[in-house]
Scaffold this active site. Sequence first.
Site, PDB file in Angstrom:
ATOM      1  NE  ARG A 189      -3.246   2.224   2.925  1.00 29.28           N
ATOM      2  CZ  ARG A 189      -4.486   2.495   2.571  1.00 29.28           C
ATOM      3  NH1 ARG A 189      -5.233   1.571   2.041  1.00 29.28           N
ATOM      4  NH2 ARG A 189      -4.988   3.690   2.756  1.00 29.28           N
TER       5      ARG A 189
ATOM      6  CE1 TYR B 152      -1.616  -8.208  -1.903  1.00 30.61           C
ATOM      7  CE2 TYR B 152      -3.727  -9.248  -1.435  1.00 30.61           C
ATOM      8  CZ  TYR B 152      -2.932  -8.114  -1.518  1.00 30.61           C
ATOM      9  OH  TYR B 152      -3.473  -6.890  -1.205  1.00 30.61           O
TER      10      TYR B 152
ATOM     11  CG  ASP C  58     -12.642   4.552   2.532  1.00 31.69           C
ATOM     12  OD1 ASP C  58     -13.007   4.010   1.465  1.00 31.69           O
ATOM     13  OD2 ASP C  58     -11.873   4.002   3.342  1.00 31.69           O
TER      14      ASP C  58
HETATM   15  C1  LIG Z   1      -8.244  -4.296   5.654  1.00 29.32           C
HETATM   16  C2  LIG Z   1      -8.445  -3.464   4.424  1.00 29.32           C
HETATM   17  C3  LIG Z   1      -7.992  -3.926   3.196  1.00 29.32           C
HETATM   18  C4  LIG Z   1      -8.206  -3.176   2.025  1.00 29.32           C
HETATM   19  N1  LIG Z   1      -7.773  -3.667   0.817  1.00 29.32           N
HETATM   20  C5  LIG Z   1      -8.019  -2.960  -0.321  1.00 29.32           C
HETATM   21  C6  LIG Z   1      -7.583  -3.446  -1.594  1.00 29.32           C
HETATM   22  O1  LIG Z   1      -6.940  -4.503  -1.696  1.00 29.32           O
HETATM   23  N2  LIG Z   1      -7.886  -2.709  -2.698  1.00 29.32           N
HETATM   24  C7  LIG Z   1      -8.566  -1.518  -2.631  1.00 29.32           C
HETATM   25  O2  LIG Z   1      -8.801  -0.878  -3.663  1.00 29.32           O
HETATM   26  N3  LIG Z   1      -8.976  -1.028  -1.424  1.00 29.32           N
HETATM   27  C8  LIG Z   1      -8.716  -1.713  -0.288  1.00 29.32           C
HETATM   28  N4  LIG Z   1      -9.116  -1.212   0.929  1.00 29.32           N
HETATM   29  C9  LIG Z   1      -9.851   0.071   0.974  1.00 29.32           C
HETATM   30  C10 LIG Z   1      -8.936   1.273   0.943  1.00 29.32           C
HETATM   31  O3  LIG Z   1      -7.925   1.181   1.916  1.00 29.32           O
HETATM   32  C11 LIG Z   1      -9.733   2.548   1.155  1.00 29.32           C
HETATM   33  O4  LIG Z   1     -10.930   2.499   0.411  1.00 29.32           O
HETATM   34  C12 LIG Z   1      -8.943   3.766   0.687  1.00 29.32           C
HETATM   35  O5  LIG Z   1      -7.790   3.902   1.475  1.00 29.32           O
HETATM   36  C13 LIG Z   1      -9.792   5.029   0.770  1.00 29.32           C
HETATM   37  O6  LIG Z   1      -8.997   6.130   0.448  1.00 29.32           O
HETATM   38  P1  LIG Z   1      -9.418   7.589   0.923  1.00 29.32           P
HETATM   39  O7  LIG Z   1      -8.373   8.500   0.364  1.00 29.32           O
HETATM   40  O8  LIG Z   1     -10.834   7.829   0.604  1.00 29.32           O
HETATM   41  O9  LIG Z   1      -9.339   7.550   2.508  1.00 29.32           O
HETATM   42  P2  LIG Z   1      -8.087   7.381   3.468  1.00 29.32           P
HETATM   43  O10 LIG Z   1      -7.083   6.465   2.880  1.00 29.32           O
HETATM   44  O11 LIG Z   1      -8.634   7.041   4.819  1.00 29.32           O
HETATM   45  O12 LIG Z   1      -7.433   8.827   3.520  1.00 29.32           O
HETATM   46  C14 LIG Z   1      -8.033   9.895   4.199  1.00 29.32           C
HETATM   47  C15 LIG Z   1      -6.967  10.950   4.477  1.00 29.32           C
HETATM   48  O13 LIG Z   1      -7.606  12.075   5.065  1.00 29.32           O
HETATM   49  C16 LIG Z   1      -6.877  12.491   6.201  1.00 29.32           C
HETATM   50  N5  LIG Z   1      -7.848  13.134   7.108  1.00 29.32           N
HETATM   51  C17 LIG Z   1      -8.839  12.522   7.809  1.00 29.32           C
HETATM   52  N6  LIG Z   1      -9.533  13.434   8.527  1.00 29.32           N
HETATM   53  C18 LIG Z   1      -8.954  14.634   8.260  1.00 29.32           C
HETATM   54  C19 LIG Z   1      -9.216  15.978   8.712  1.00 29.32           C
HETATM   55  N7  LIG Z   1     -10.213  16.243   9.589  1.00 29.32           N
HETATM   56  N8  LIG Z   1      -8.456  16.994   8.240  1.00 29.32           N
HETATM   57  C20 LIG Z   1      -7.428  16.730   7.350  1.00 29.32           C
HETATM   58  N9  LIG Z   1      -7.130  15.492   6.918  1.00 29.32           N
HETATM   59  C21 LIG Z   1      -7.886  14.458   7.351  1.00 29.32           C
HETATM   60  C22 LIG Z   1      -6.279  11.212   6.759  1.00 29.32           C
HETATM   61  O14 LIG Z   1      -5.169  11.459   7.594  1.00 29.32           O
HETATM   62  C23 LIG Z   1      -5.912  10.480   5.480  1.00 29.32           C
HETATM   63  O15 LIG Z   1      -4.633  10.838   5.006  1.00 29.32           O
HETATM   64  C24 LIG Z   1      -8.887  -1.937   2.106  1.00 29.32           C
HETATM   65  C25 LIG Z   1      -9.319  -1.456   3.349  1.00 29.32           C
HETATM   66  C26 LIG Z   1      -9.100  -2.209   4.500  1.00 29.32           C
HETATM   67  C27 LIG Z   1      -9.585  -1.678   5.827  1.00 29.32           C
END
Ligand SMILES: Cc1cc2nc3c(=O)[nH]c(=O)nc-3n(C[C@H](O)[C@H](O)[C@H](O)COP(=O)(O)OP(=O)(O)OC[C@H]3O[C@@H](n4cnc5c(N)ncnc54)[C@H](O)[C@@H]3O)c2cc1C
Length: 381
Positions: A109, A214, A293
Site C-alpha cells: 500500500r 499474496y 471512503d
Molecule cells: C483491511 C483493508 C484492506 C483493504 N484492501 C483494499 C484493496 O486490496 N484494494 C482496494 O482498492 N482497497 C482496499 N481497501 C480500501 C482502501 O484502503 C480505502 O478504500 C482507501 O484507502 C480510501 O482512500 P481515501 O483517500 O478515501 O481515505 P483514506 O485512505 O482514509 O485517507 C483519508 C486521508 O484524510 C486524512 N484526514 C482525515 N480526517 C482529516 C481531517 N479532519 N483533516 C485533514 N485530513 C484528514 C487522513 O489522515 C488520510 O490521510 C482496504 C481497506 C481495508 C480496511
Amino acid sequence: MAAQDFSIAIIGAGIGGLAAAAALRLVGLDVRIYEQASAFARIGAGIQQSPNSIKVLRRLGLEDRLSAAAFRPHSALNRQSDTGEVTWERMLGDDAERHFGAPYFLMHRGDLHEALASVVPDDIIERNRKLVGLNQTEDGVTLEFEDGEPVTADVVIGADGVHSVVREALLGVESPRWTGRVAYRTTYPASLLGGMEIDDCAKWWGPDRHIVMYYVTPRRDEIYFVTSTPEPDFKVESWSAKGDLDMLRDAYKDFHPQVRAVLDACPEVHKWALVERDPLPKWGEGRITLLGDACHPMTPYMAQGAATSIEDGAILSRCLDGVDRAGVARALRRYEDSRKARTARIQTISRLNDMNKIKAEIETTYGYDVWTAPLAEEMAE
Ligand SMILES: Cc1cc2nc3c(=O)[nH]c(=O)nc-3n(C[C@H](O)[C@H](O)[C@H](O)COP(=O)(O)OP(=O)(O)OC[C@H]3O[C@@H](n4cnc5c(N)ncnc54)[C@H](O)[C@@H]3O)c2cc1C
C-alpha cells in the site's frame, strides 16, 4: 481546458485525495491539499489494484513505476479453508489484461501511496492541517483547522476518509456501522517462511471468517495477509491497534497448514475494525462534495475501496474540465450522479462477501473505463 477561475481545496492526502489532485491538475485546475498528519506513515499493508483503477493510474503516468514495484499474479485462487479445494480461480494474467485493457497489480500500500504522492507537487500539500469545521457562503467555503489560519476556497472536496469531517458537516454526525469483524493484516519478508512456497494469491474461505494472502513484490520476497475475523467485543474506538498473534493463530487453527505456516512465521500484526456505511443519498451541497471512503466506505471483500476512490478523482476531473466558477456546483452534482450507482452497487455486493455474487460482478467492475464511461446528464440551471 478549464477556465481556471476557481480554487479547489482537497481535505485528506490519502489515496483518494492524492489521485484526485493529480487528475484535476491534468486538466489545469488549481488544487491545494490539507492533511491532518505530519508525515505519511508506511503501514504494513498490501493492496490489490484492478484494471479499472490502473486505467486511471496509467493516465497519471504511474503504470511503469507501479509495474516495477508490484506483483502481477497469473490468478487468484479461492480455496476451502480446511481441505484447500479450489472453488474458483479468478484469472488475472495476460489474457485478463488483454480482455480488460490493463493489468491487475498486488503491491505494498505504501508503494501506491508514494507513487501517487510523486505526481503531486509537495508544495501544494499542507500537513498538520486537521479540518475541524467549514462554512459555505455565496462567496466560497471557509475551512477551519485545529492549527493555523482558516482558508477560503471556491470548491471543497472531502477526501478525509471514513470518519470524514466534511461528510459530518454536510449530513450530520453518524458513526460508520461496525461490522463486528476485524482485519488482522501485515507484510513481512517471505524469507521468514524458511523456503516454504505459498500460493501467489489466495483467499481461504472458512465458515465465518477468511484470510487473503499474496506476494506484494515482483521478486516474491514480501508477503501480505489480511483477514476478516469475527471479534464483536473489539473496542471500535481503537479502530486500529496492535494485534495479538496468539489470538490470531487460535482463530485460524482449523485452517489449512499453508495458512497456519504463514501465521506462525509472522513477527507482528495490526488489526483494524471493519466498518461500513449504507450508500449515501447525497454526497454534496453547493461547492462541496465528497470522494472515496468519505462517501462510499465499504468492506474490503471486493478490493475496490481504493480503486473506486481513484476512479472518483478521474470522473471529477472530467466533470470540472472546462467549467467556470459559476458552473462548479452543477459540475459537482454531475460528478455525484455519475458515480453513485456504481459505488453503491460495489458497496452492497462487497458487504455480502458471497463468492458467486462477486464472480458475477467481475466484468462490470474491472471492465469499467473511467475515461470513456458516460457521464450523467448535466442538470439545467
Ligand atoms: C483491511 C483493508 C484492506 C483493504 N484492501 C483494499 C484493496 O486490496 N484494494 C482496494 O482498492 N482497497 C482496499 N481497501 C480500501 C482502501 O484502503 C480505502 O478504500 C482507501 O484507502 C480510501 O482512500 P481515501 O483517500 O478515501 O481515505 P483514506 O485512505 O482514509 O485517507 C483519508 C486521508 O484524510 C486524512 N484526514 C482525515 N480526517 C482529516 C481531517 N479532519 N483533516 C485533514 N485530513 C484528514 C487522513 O489522515 C488520510 O490521510 C482496504 C481497506 C481495508 C480496511
